[in-house]
Every structure is written in structure tokens, then in C-alpha cells.
Design a protein around this motif. Structure first.
Motif, mmCIF file in Angstrom:
data_model
loop_
_atom_site.group_PDB
_atom_site.id
_atom_site.type_symbol
_atom_site.label_atom_id
_atom_site.label_comp_id
_atom_site.label_asym_id
_atom_site.label_seq_id
_atom_site.Cartn_x
_atom_site.Cartn_y
_atom_site.Cartn_z
ATOM 1 N N ALA A 277 28.582 -40.448 4.874
ATOM 2 C CA ALA A 277 29.145 -39.854 6.103
ATOM 3 C C ALA A 277 29.937 -40.895 6.889
ATOM 4 C CB ALA A 277 28.021 -39.285 6.954
ATOM 5 N N LEU A 278 29.359 -42.139 6.969
ATOM 6 C CA LEU A 278 30.055 -43.184 7.718
ATOM 7 C C LEU A 278 31.363 -43.563 7.044
ATOM 8 C CD1 LEU A 278 27.234 -45.560 9.008
ATOM 9 C CD2 LEU A 278 28.134 -43.470 9.971
ATOM 10 N N ALA A 279 31.341 -43.563 5.712
ATOM 11 C CA ALA A 279 32.575 -43.875 4.970
ATOM 12 C C ALA A 279 33.636 -42.813 5.260
ATOM 13 C CB ALA A 279 32.281 -43.938 3.474
ATOM 14 N N ARG A 280 33.211 -41.560 5.291
ATOM 15 C CA ARG A 280 34.160 -40.459 5.576
ATOM 16 C C ARG A 280 34.721 -40.597 6.999
ATOM 17 N NH1 ARG A 280 33.757 -40.371 1.199
ATOM 18 N NH2 ARG A 280 33.016 -38.851 -0.301
ATOM 19 N N LEU A 281 33.816 -40.988 7.910
ATOM 20 C CA LEU A 281 34.272 -41.180 9.299
ATOM 21 C C LEU A 281 35.333 -42.264 9.370
ATOM 22 C CD1 LEU A 281 31.211 -41.092 11.745
ATOM 23 C CD2 LEU A 281 33.208 -39.634 11.784
ATOM 24 N N TYR A 287 36.007 -33.641 8.831
ATOM 25 C CA TYR A 287 35.320 -32.400 8.434
ATOM 26 C C TYR A 287 34.181 -32.705 7.455
ATOM 27 C CZ TYR A 287 38.790 -29.363 10.603
ATOM 28 O OH TYR A 287 39.575 -28.714 11.503
ATOM 29 N N GLN A 288 34.460 -33.576 6.442
ATOM 30 C CA GLN A 288 33.433 -33.912 5.444
ATOM 31 C C GLN A 288 32.290 -34.676 6.095
ATOM 32 O OE1 GLN A 288 35.939 -35.976 2.745
ATOM 33 N NE2 GLN A 288 36.539 -34.125 1.627
ATOM 34 N N ALA A 289 32.661 -35.649 6.951
ATOM 35 C CA ALA A 289 31.637 -36.435 7.644
ATOM 36 C C ALA A 289 30.756 -35.512 8.491
ATOM 37 C CB ALA A 289 32.296 -37.487 8.519
ATOM 38 N N TYR A 290 31.399 -34.568 9.164
ATOM 39 C CA TYR A 290 30.680 -33.638 10.031
ATOM 40 C C TYR A 290 29.688 -32.804 9.239
ATOM 41 C CZ TYR A 290 29.874 -29.684 13.149
ATOM 42 O OH TYR A 290 29.293 -28.705 13.911
ATOM 43 N N GLU A 291 30.152 -32.294 8.055
ATOM 44 C CA GLU A 291 29.260 -31.454 7.227
ATOM 45 C C GLU A 291 28.024 -32.228 6.796
ATOM 46 O OE1 GLU A 291 31.494 -29.699 4.016
ATOM 47 O OE2 GLU A 291 32.874 -28.820 5.496
ATOM 48 N N GLU A 311 27.883 -36.578 17.060
ATOM 49 C CA GLU A 311 28.692 -36.415 18.284
ATOM 50 C C GLU A 311 30.052 -37.070 18.124
ATOM 51 O OE1 GLU A 311 26.617 -37.823 21.741
ATOM 52 O OE2 GLU A 311 25.060 -36.305 21.524
ATOM 53 N N ARG A 312 30.044 -38.236 17.440
ATOM 54 C CA ARG A 312 31.309 -38.950 17.231
ATOM 55 C C ARG A 312 32.247 -38.129 16.345
ATOM 56 N NH1 ARG A 312 31.552 -44.675 14.214
ATOM 57 N NH2 ARG A 312 33.798 -44.748 13.953
ATOM 58 N N ALA A 313 31.669 -37.552 15.286
ATOM 59 C CA ALA A 313 32.482 -36.714 14.378
ATOM 60 C C ALA A 313 33.002 -35.484 15.123
ATOM 61 C CB ALA A 313 31.642 -36.288 13.182
ATOM 62 N N GLU A 314 32.130 -34.908 15.938
ATOM 63 C CA GLU A 314 32.529 -33.717 16.711
ATOM 64 C C GLU A 314 33.652 -34.053 17.686
ATOM 65 O OE1 GLU A 314 29.560 -30.305 17.790
ATOM 66 O OE2 GLU A 314 28.632 -32.231 18.168
ATOM 67 N N SER A 315 33.513 -35.213 18.319
ATOM 68 C CA SER A 315 34.536 -35.609 19.288
ATOM 69 C C SER A 315 35.889 -35.792 18.601
ATOM 70 C CB SER A 315 34.050 -36.860 19.998
ATOM 71 O OG SER A 315 35.036 -37.777 20.165
ATOM 72 N N ALA A 316 35.868 -36.319 17.369
ATOM 73 C CA ALA A 316 37.126 -36.461 16.618
ATOM 74 C C ALA A 316 37.658 -35.089 16.218
ATOM 75 C CB ALA A 316 36.891 -37.322 15.383
ATOM 76 N N LEU A 317 36.746 -34.189 15.851
ATOM 77 C CA LEU A 317 37.174 -32.850 15.412
ATOM 78 C C LEU A 317 37.734 -32.020 16.557
ATOM 79 C CD1 LEU A 317 34.434 -31.759 12.871
ATOM 80 C CD2 LEU A 317 36.851 -32.108 12.432
#
Lengths: 560, 339
Positions: A277-281, A287-291, A311-317
Motif C-alpha cells: 500500500a505504501l509503495a502504491r501511495l 485508488y490501489q493504495a486506498y483499496e 486518511e492520507r490516501a483518501e485526502s489524495a483521492l
């Protein structure tokens, strides 16, 4: 400049200012009555609305006021006081009054192109804010009256009330209601302070990831500390102090993880998935990191670092996507009903309601009518980076490749203009710059707005109406001027009662005739090889202005 | 004699100069009363409609010209205010003769008859192309090429799409006018319409009217309503009379108007400040319709009470105005042409 010239300038400028101020005061009284009927909730907005409406109206009346000032000056004022004592040639009055007229024309042009549209925009914005304030107060009252009281409805009531208080902070009713809601919240939380109330600790929250990590470590929140140390190390790789504390935190987290996970395999799987997930971020594949993170968070809800990464992934999304909950949360806000427009692909889009809120635009019940005439309907849409992203109830989800045309609308203009497209009368808030930039796109979107040349033809009609009529009325008034030291009072009263109306209607008839000329252009254009409407209007108006100037200059000093 | 002829000539010149703008204004006033969209009515329709208003427009121009000439006349050249009545009478006789010769009035028509020429409207008069048009609770959009037509319903947010739009045809799907009911009908047969929405949609002409002109001004509206009610009052009072009686009575009424307005305009004409005369014309124009309505109504009530059955209300009105005019003439004559 000689004394006569100075007096002419002074009289005309003071007369125009006085007429404008009087008109403004009268219009303030008139609009105050109209606005009172609208029952705006916030009293502070009411006075601002009255002032902007009256100012815009007074500026629209300015051409007629100017004509009255010129007529009154040439007919009466230029024969009184110092003008009465000595003989002077007409040129001493004509030249300064002509120069002053030019200055007034510049002001009229500026007000037509910029001031009036600006004030119209301000009035509409105030009305919109007033509607929001009213809706917020109603919602706060309604939620506060909900029985039995629960924390969620009280918090939502407080949120709505704070929106109202932004517009009307002095409202006694709103302040009392706020006290009621806060009291309810306290009692619901067993005397603890409301999460919305300012807390000293929150105010002194550490600013950097490193400091936050240290604070979390000291509190014993190792998962949260881990998240912040990882972020701090991203920014300062190789920092020994950070690396040491990160290592220690990691050890503590691993020990904790052993308690949470059932075995080594599961622990390894968690670590692997988190790293994925961190790599995807890092790659920007949000989207992948979030899933992955969402799934991990569901499995391990107690792991604070996963929550923070989510939360970080959501904020980017949120920058490229939205959720239905966001729109449901704002559905109570008032907005623009029945917004229709054509997009860049020539597809008709109908939107039941558009809600503008804090820089965002939310679209509810969007239907798209493509070639087949069968609509594709979406429940929600949000303006994101020049496009409208559409969706139903799903959360963050990547748009399938090749399907972008279904999930995005590409409008021809910005959201602020888009809401005006099916409300043609709203074009009065577009200034010259916006007209130049937006007219073509707004017309393609389906707005009933005159083309740029037509608009300019109308505006020059206003300017020439002031010029030509000031020359003609000034000339006639000078020829038929008063020879008394002070004119007969009752005739002066008749003059003051009727001549402003005469000036108003003459100016309106001149601009009406100019509108007819613009209308007739459609008949003339075919015969005159596509003659531009502005050229036609300018030619006719210049001819009228020349005739008026010759008439004005032909006046003499002596009485007829 | 020379003064009378020169003033008559000036008056006729004023009548011809004012005739076109006055006819245009009167026509637009009249059109503004009808539920038609003025923005797209077409020049030919305006000209055709204006043709029916030639006689009343000429009479208004004549009255206006008389007021302006008297209000601006050089008082030094006027020996007696009574002489000032002669040029309007001469010009009026000339205009009346011309109107009689060209036969503007038929056997059964009023001397102030208005030919209400029908305005020829089509679908394009109402439906603007390539732009959203709001009509009642609907929003229409008709493509520049004539199809498709989108019809959005504000109530439920649904849209009817008509791919093949047939204009000016009745029934069987299309867009046409129903002149009897004065409405635009959209028959979405065969169109992609929401379920249960196949029945014709009827939009009254009035839904397409836009009030954004100077004629929509409340002051103008009040004045136009006053003129219209006065005109209807006169028309109603005269329609049952024989033609000769009618001509005589209405002629007397009009002459009494002149008899009153000439000394009024002359009284407001100031030798030292001649713009006051122009302002005075506006005042006279503003108060005359109200004064006339007041006196005609009073005369009608007076006659209805049976106290003076011999007189027709118009004759009574004319007598009142003529009396007031003569009194004003006398006052001016006694005071002399001061100022």
C-alpha cells in the motif's frame, strides 16, 4: 480656465453628484421595502443587499440623471448668480461642458462594462448567502427540536448554526440556540467538553511529523508514532536520531502486532500488504493504495497507523474523486435549481440542483442525453479540476479505461457560469472581460446571451444616447434658457417634476431605437455582405452624434 | 393672417415629424398589451399592425404638435390668445379632410377607429433557436436546424426529446400553434418521452412574453392603462350611436380638448424662460387623460341619474372642457400676454 468655465465645471460635477446621491438615497428606500418582503434571515446581509441593489440601480439611471443635469444647467443654472452678471460667449460654456461630458461618458462606460455587472454579481452572491443562512438556521432549529436528542443531530445542528453565525454573529436568537445545543451536547457526553469546543491541547498541537511522532511515542501510541516517523524519514532520510527512534518504535509495534495477529504468517502478510500500500501511495496509485488500506483497516481497526495512511490516501483521492456521503451531507444547502447545459461533446445535461459550497460545486440528479435520446442518469456529480465527475452511491472508484466519457462531463465553461446557462436573465452580471472570454462558450452551452458584437452595440447605444441627447437637450435648453435672475417658482417646480421623466424616457427611447437597429441588422446583413452589427450601430450612432454636435455648436450667445 | 398661416404650416410640419415615432410608440404599446413576444414578432408584423393605428396616431401627433407649437410660440407675435385657436383648427380641418378623402373610416366605423390587423405568428415567433427558453414550468431548446427539440419539465426533472420536429402542423407529433386557444402545442408523439408523458403539452402564448423593455416600466404601464381605459370608455359610449351623431359628438369632444389644451399650453409658455413651455407640455400630457376620465365618468353618472337626459355624456364633457378653456382664455386675455 476662466471663471465662467470653472463655474460650469463645478455646477455640472456638483449637479451630477447631487442628482446621483439623491437617486441613490431614494432607491435605497425603495429597495429596502422590496428586500423587507424577501424576509432575509440575516439582518447584516439585508443592508448590504439594499446598498448594492440601490447602487446598481442608480448607476443604471446615471445616463438619464446626467441628461437632466445638462438640461437644468443650460436652461436655468447657467443664467443664475455669476452667470447673470456679465455677457459671455457660448463657447465659454460649451467647451468646459463638452469636456465634462467626455469625463462622464468614461464613467458611464466603466459603470456599464464593470461597475454594474460587479454590483449585480455582488447582489446575487449576497442573496445566495442569505438563502444559505436562512436554510442553516431552519436546519439548526429543526435538528435541535428532534426528539429524542442524540449527539449526531446536535452536532449537525451546531454545524448548521455556525454557518448562520458567520453571516449574523450578533443574532440573539442564534446565540441562544447555540447555548441550547451546546448544553444538550454536554449532557449527552456526560459533562465532557464537546469535541467542537476549543481545547488547549488541540491548539498546541505539534506542527511537524517528527514532533507529532515524538508526542505519540511519549503517549504510548506507537502505531501513530510509526506513521509520523515514516513520514519524517521520507523528508529527512539518513537522520540518525529519527532512525533510532523509528527502530525502537518498530520493535514496540512488532511486539504489539504479535498480540493482535494470530500468528507469524498473518503478521508477515499484514506487513507485506502494508508495504504494498505504501509503495502504491509513493507511486501515486491512490485508488490501489486506498483499496489495500481499506481492507487492512477493516481487518485491523485498532491499528492507528493504517487509519492514518488510509486518511492520507483518501485526502489524495478527494482531489480527483468524491464519495456520495460528501454530497448527501450538503444536500440541505440551497442552490440553483434546474441547470441545463450542453457540454463539449454536444450532449445535453440536465441537473436538478447545483449546490455551490466553499469553492466546491455539487450536482444532484444529473441526466445526459446522447445520440439515442435515452438518458443516462447519475445521482451525484462534483466539479473536479475542470470536469464534472459523475457517480451513484459508490465510494472511491477508478473510472474504467475507455469509459471516461460516461463518468465525466466536460463543460465548455466554469461552474460559476454553468449555473447561469438556463437562466438567461443572469447575463447582467458578466463584465466586459467575462463577456469577451465567455460569451462564445456560454452560447454554445445553450445560454440565451447576446453575442459579443451585439452586446457592444447595445453598450455604445447607451453611451451615444448620453452624448447625443446631452448635446440636443443642452442646445435646446440654452436656446430657450431663462433670462430671469431666478425663474418663476411654480414653473420651476413643473420643470423639476417633469423634465427628469422626459430625460429618462428620451434616453430609454434612444436605446430602444438602438435595440431596434440591432434587431434590423438581421435584415440588413444579407444585403450588405455580412455587415458587422457593431459597425452598423456605430455608423448610425456616430451620424446621430455628429448631427447633435453640429446642433449644439450652432447655438449662439444671444437670446432667440 | 401671416402669423396664422405660418403657425399652421409649423403645426403641420410638427405633425409629420411626430407621426412616425408616435405611430411606432402607439403600436408597440398596443402590441405590449397582447400576449406575444415582442422580441421576435418581425418587422413586417409591426408595420402591418401599425397600419391599423394610423388614424389615432395622427390624432395624437396632431394634439402633441398643437401643444408644442403653442408652448413654444413667440408671445411677442401673438396679438390675442383667441387667434391662437385658429391654426390648430385649420390644420385639424386639413388633416380631417385628408383622412376623409383617403377613406380611412368605413360606414360603420368610429372616426377614431382602430383596424386591429392580426399579427401573423408562427412557431418561430415563440421558440428561439439554439438557446434555452423558459416557458412556465418548462424549459425548451430547439436546435438551429430545427431538431431535436428538448423539453425539460421543472416539476419532475424529466426531459422529452423530439428527434423529428414538424413545425406548424396539427396533430401526429410536432410543434404547432393553436390560434383559438392562443397556445403553443408540442405533441411528443413518437418522441423519447418519459413514461406517461405522450400527451400534448400546451403552453399559452403569455408564457413566452418577456417584459424587459421600457414599456414594462410601472409609470409607463400606469399611463398606458389609463389611456386604454379612457379609449375603451369613449368607444363603448359611442358605438350605439348613428354614424353622423357619433362623428359630431366625438368631433366636439376632440375640439373641446383643443379648446382647453391651447390656453393651458399658452399659459405655461413663458416669454422669459421658454423651456418652461416644453415642461408644461409634459404636465398637460400627464394630467389630460386623468382629467378626461374624471369628467367623462362624472358626466356619465350625471346623465344616468336622469337630471339632464337631453345631453349625451360626451356632449356634457365637451361642454365642461370648452367652458374651462374659455375661462382660461378670458383669464389670459385679461391678464395680458405678460411674460
Amino acid at each position: 480656465m476662466n471663471k465662467i468655465g470653472k463655474n460650469v465645471v463645478l455646477l455640472l460635477v456638483a449637479g451630477a453628484a447631487a442628482a446621483f446621491v439623491l437617486a441613490f438615497i431614494g432607491l435605497c428606500v425603495h429597495h429596502a421595502g422590496v428586500v423587507r418582503d424577501e424576509q432575509l434571515a440575516a439582518s447584516t446581509l439585508r443592508s448590504r443587499l439594499v446598498v448594492s441593489l440601490a447602487l446598481s440601480h442608480a448607476l443604471r439611471l446615471f445616463p438619464a440623471l446626467l441628461l437632466f443635469v445638462y438640461t437644468a444647467s443650460f436652461s436655468v443654472c447657467f443664467t443664475l448668480f455669476s452667470f447673470h452678471t456679465g455677457a459671455f460667449p457660448f463657447s465659454r460654456v460649451a467647451v468646459p461642458s463638452f469636456i465634462v461630458l467626455m469625463v462622464f461618458l468614461v464613467f458611464t462606460a466603466l459603470s456599464g462594462f464593470f461597475f454594474i455587472p460587479g454590483l449585480n454579481k455582488t447582489s446575487r452572491s449576497i442573496r445566495q448567502r442569505a438563502q444559505v443562512a436562512r436554510a442553516a438556521l431552519d436546519r439548526a432549529r429543526e435538528l435541535n427540536d428532534t426528539a429524542p436528542a442524540d449527539q449526531d443531530s446536535s452536532e449537525r445542528a451546531l454545524e448548521a448554526l455556525e454557518i448562520y453565525l458567520l453571516e449574523d454573529p450578533g443574532s440573539a436568537e442564534a446565540v441562544k440556540l447555540r447555548g441550547d445545543i451546546l448544553g444538550k451536547l454536554r449532557s449527552l457526553q456526560g459533562g465532557k467538553p464537546s469535541p467542537r469546543e476549543p481545547v488547549g491541547e488541540q491548539r498546541q498541537r505539534p506542527a511537524t511529523s517528527w514532533e507529532r511522532g515524538k508526542a505519540a511515542y511519549q503517549r504510548g501510541d506507537y502505531r501513530e508514532a510509526l506513521y509520523y516517523f515514516e513520514r519524517a524519514l521520507e523528508l529527512h532520510p539518513g537522520n540518525r536520531e529519527m532512525e533510532e527512534l523509528y527502530r525502537r518504535t518498530r520493535d514496540k509495534v512488532d511486539r504489539q502486532l504479535g498480540e493482535i495477529t494470530s500468528g507469524e504468517r498473518e503478521q508477515a502478510r499484514l506487513v507485506r500488504e502494508k508495504e504494498q500500500a505504501l509503495a502504491r501511495l509513493d507511486e501515486g496509485a491512490y485508488y490501489q493504495a486506498y483499496e489495500i488500506l481499506l481492507e487492512l483497516h477493516r481487518r485491523y481497526p485498532r491499528l492507528r497507523d493504517l487509519e492514518l495512511y488510509l486518511e492520507r490516501a483518501e485526502s489524495a483521492l478527494r482531489r480527483v474523486d468524491f464519495t456520495a456521503e460528501e454530497l448527501q451531507r450538503h444536500a440541505w444547502l440551497p442552490g440553483y435549481p434546474d441547470v441545463l447545459f450542453f457540454d463539449a461533446a454536444g450532449v445535453l445535461n440536465t441537473v436538478k440542483r447545483v449546490v455551490p459550497w466553499r469553492g466546491n460545486y455539487y450536482f444532484y440528479q444529473v441526466s445526459r442525453y446522447g445520440d439515442g435520446g435515452i438518458p443516462e442518469t447519475w445521482r451525484y456529480g462534483k466539479w473536479l479540476d475542470g470536469l464534472i465527475r459523475l457517480k451513484n452511491d459508490e465510494g472511491y472508484r477508478r473510472v474504467p479505461e475507455g469509459q471516461e466519457h460516461r463518468f465525466f462531463i466536460q463543460p465548455l465553461t466554469g461552474p460559476g457560469y454553468l449555473v447561469l446557462v438556463s437562466q438567461g436573465e443572469s447575463a447582467d452580471q458578466l463584465n466586459l472581460y467575462e463577456r469577451i472570454e465567455q460569451t462564445d462558450n456560454l452560447r454554445k452551452s445553450g445560454m440565451r446571451i447576446p453575442g459579443l458584437w451585439e452586446y457592444l452595440s447595445r453598450e455604445i447605444g447607451v453611451l451615444f444616447s448620453v452624448y447625443a441627447l446631452a448635446m440636443v437637450l443642452g442646445g435646446i435648453a440654452w436656446s430657450k434658457r431663462s433670462i430671469y435672475e431666478f425663474p418663476p417658482l411654480w414653473k420651476l417646480l413643473i420643470f423639476l417634476a417633469t423634465v427628469p421623466l422626459l430625460c429618462f424616457f428620451l434616453q430609454r427611447f434612444y436605446t430602444g431605437a438602438n435595440d431596434m437597429l440591432i434587431y434590423l441588422h438581421r435584415y440588413a446583413a444579407g444585403r450588405l455582405a455580412g455587415l458587422n452589427v457593431l459597425v452598423l450601430a456605430a455608423a448610425v450612432n456616430v451620424a446621430a452624434a455628429l448631427a447633435a454636435t453640429l446642433f449644439f455648436l450652432s447655438r449662439e450667445s444671444g437670446m432667440e | 393672417m401671416r402669423f396664422i398661416l405660418r403657425t399652421t404650416l409649423k403645426l403641420l410640419l410638427f405633425v409629420f415629424v411626430l407621426a412616425v415615432p408616435v405611430t411606432l410608440v402607439v403600436t408597440l404599446f398596443a402590441l405590449h398589451q397582447s400576449p406575444l413576444p415582442l422580441w421576435n414578432i418581425g418587422v413586417r408584423n409591426v408595420i402591418r399592425y401599425a397600419g391599423g393605428f394610423v388614424t389615432p396616431s395622427l390624432l395624437i401627433s396632431y394634439l402633441l404638435a398643437t401643444l408644442l407649437v403653442v408652448a413654444l410660440v413667440d408671445k411677442m407675435k401673438v396679438r390675442s390668445v383667441a387667434i391662437l385657436h385658429i391654426p390648430p383648427l385649420l390644420a385639424g380641418a386639413l388633416l380631417g379632410g385628408v383622412l376623409f378623402l383617403v377613406g380611412s373610416g368605413g360606414q360603420d366605423q368610429l372616426p377614431f377607429h382602430i383596424d386591429r390587423n392580426p399579427v401573423r405568428v408562427g412557431v418561430n415567433t415563440f421558440v428561439r433557436r439554439d438557446a434555452f427558453l423558459s416557458a412556465g414550468d418548462k424549459i425548451l431548446y430547439l436546435d438551429g436546424k430545427g431538431e431535436p427539440l428538448y423539453l425539460y419539465d421543472r416539476g419532475d426533472g424529466s426531459t422529452t426529446v423530439m428527434r423529428e420536429v414538424r413545425l406548424s402542423r396539427r396533430g401526429g407529433g410536432g410543434l404547432y400553434l393553436d390560434p383559438e386557444k392562443r397556445q403553443v402545442v408540442i405533441h411528443p408523439s413518437g418522441a423519447a418521452a418519459p413514461r406517461g408523458k405522450g400527451e400534448p403539452i400546451e403552453l399559452p402564448y403569455a408564457e413566452f412574453v418577456e417584459h424587459d423593455s421600457v414599456l414594462a416600466n410601472p409609470l409607463v404601464g400606469a399611463y398606458a392603462r389609463r389611456l386604454r381605459s379612457l379609449f375603451l370608455q369613449v368607444e363603448e359610449g359611442a358605438e350605439h350611436l348613428e354614424r353622423r351623431q357619433r362623428t359630431a359628438l366625438l368631433g366636439t369632444l376632440f375640439l373641446s380638448l383643443l379648446l382647453l389644451s391651447v390656453p393651458m399650453a399658452y399659459g405655461l409658455n413663458d416669454r422669459g424662460w421658454r423651456f418652461a413651455g416644453l415642461a408644461g407640455v409634459l404636465l398637460i400630457l400627464a394630467i389630460l387623460p386623468a382629467a378626461y376620465a374624471l369628467v367623462v365618468s362624472a358626466a356619465e353618472r350625471f346623465q344616468a341619474s336622469g337630471r339632464l337626459p337631453v345631453f349625451h355624456p360626451f356632449l356634457l364633457t365637451a361642454a365642461v372642457f370648452a367652458f374651462l378653456g374659455i375661462v382660461l382664455d378670458l383669464v389670459i386675455a385679461l391678464r395680458g400676454a405678460s411674460r
